[in-house]
Design a protein around this motif. Structure first.
Motif, PDB file in Angstrom:
ATOM      1  N   VAL A 242      -1.278  26.516  -2.700  1.00 24.03           N
ATOM      2  CA  VAL A 242      -0.527  25.783  -4.367  1.00 24.03           C
ATOM      3  C   VAL A 242      -1.178  24.305  -4.892  1.00 24.03           C
ATOM      4  N   THR A 243      -1.235  23.396  -3.884  1.00 22.78           N
ATOM      5  CA  THR A 243      -1.929  22.237  -4.928  1.00 22.78           C
ATOM      6  C   THR A 243      -3.163  22.765  -5.764  1.00 22.78           C
ATOM      7  N   THR A 244      -4.064  23.792  -5.129  1.00 23.47           N
ATOM      8  CA  THR A 244      -5.154  24.342  -5.674  1.00 23.47           C
ATOM      9  C   THR A 244      -4.405  24.933  -6.957  1.00 23.47           C
ATOM     10  N   LEU A 245      -3.436  25.432  -7.264  1.00 24.95           N
ATOM     11  CA  LEU A 245      -2.779  26.352  -8.250  1.00 24.95           C
ATOM     12  C   LEU A 245      -2.666  25.091  -9.124  1.00 24.95           C
ATOM     13  N   VAL A 246      -1.743  24.066  -8.782  1.00 20.99           N
ATOM     14  CA  VAL A 246      -0.788  22.937  -9.188  1.00 20.99           C
ATOM     15  C   VAL A 246      -2.598  22.244  -9.868  1.00 20.99           C
ATOM     16  N   VAL A 247      -3.688  21.667  -9.378  1.00 21.10           N
ATOM     17  CA  VAL A 247      -4.325  20.503  -9.860  1.00 21.10           C
ATOM     18  C   VAL A 247      -4.904  21.434 -11.084  1.00 21.10           C
ATOM     19  N   PHE A 248      -6.034  22.809 -10.842  1.00 21.60           N
ATOM     20  CA  PHE A 248      -7.155  22.782 -11.278  1.00 21.60           C
ATOM     21  C   PHE A 248      -6.672  22.569 -13.199  1.00 21.60           C
TER      22      PHE A 248
END
Length: 119
Positions: free
Chosen positions: A55-61
């Motif tokens: 989820v963090t990857t999908l938010v910060v990219f």
């Protein structure tokens, strides 16, 4: 507490790697000593950290303006043990964890605009 998208990504990537290590130790206790409770506890913790990493990857990219391949590598790094730390170090060396100065819309900004235009 982290104050940037890159800081949050680093925190979650390292936490996910620690949870992987804890799960591997718990599996050694389960199969070596016959103590299965550790896998139950660490399995739940690792599952939560894995989900948080994805989820963090999908938010910060988007705010970090990652292209397709860094996102793909980050998501693939969530599968092998301790690979999230390797990816985090790689991304840090390449400057992918700092927010670039740009007026161009982010990915999620473009998605929002497209959905708005469809209505």
């Amino acid at each position: 507490m982290p104050r940037s998208y890159g800081g949050w990504f680093r925190l979650v990537a390292i936490a996910e790697a620690f949870s992987w290590a804890g799960l591997l130790v718990a599996m050694a206790f389960k199969y070596g000593l016959g103590w299965p409770l550790g896998v139950t506890v660490m399995g739940s913790i690792h599952g939560a950290m894995f989900t948080a990493y994805v989820v963090t990857t999908l938010v910060v990219f988007s705010p970090l303006r990652w292209r397709f391949w860094p996102v793909a590598f980050a998501l693939v790094a969530s599968v092998p043990p301790l690979a999230t730390v390797w990816f985090e170090r790689w991304a840090h060396r390449r400057g992918l964890l700092t927010e670039p100065e740009s007026d161009a819309p982010t990915f999620w900004g473009q998605v929002r605009y497209a959905l708005k235009e469809l209505n």
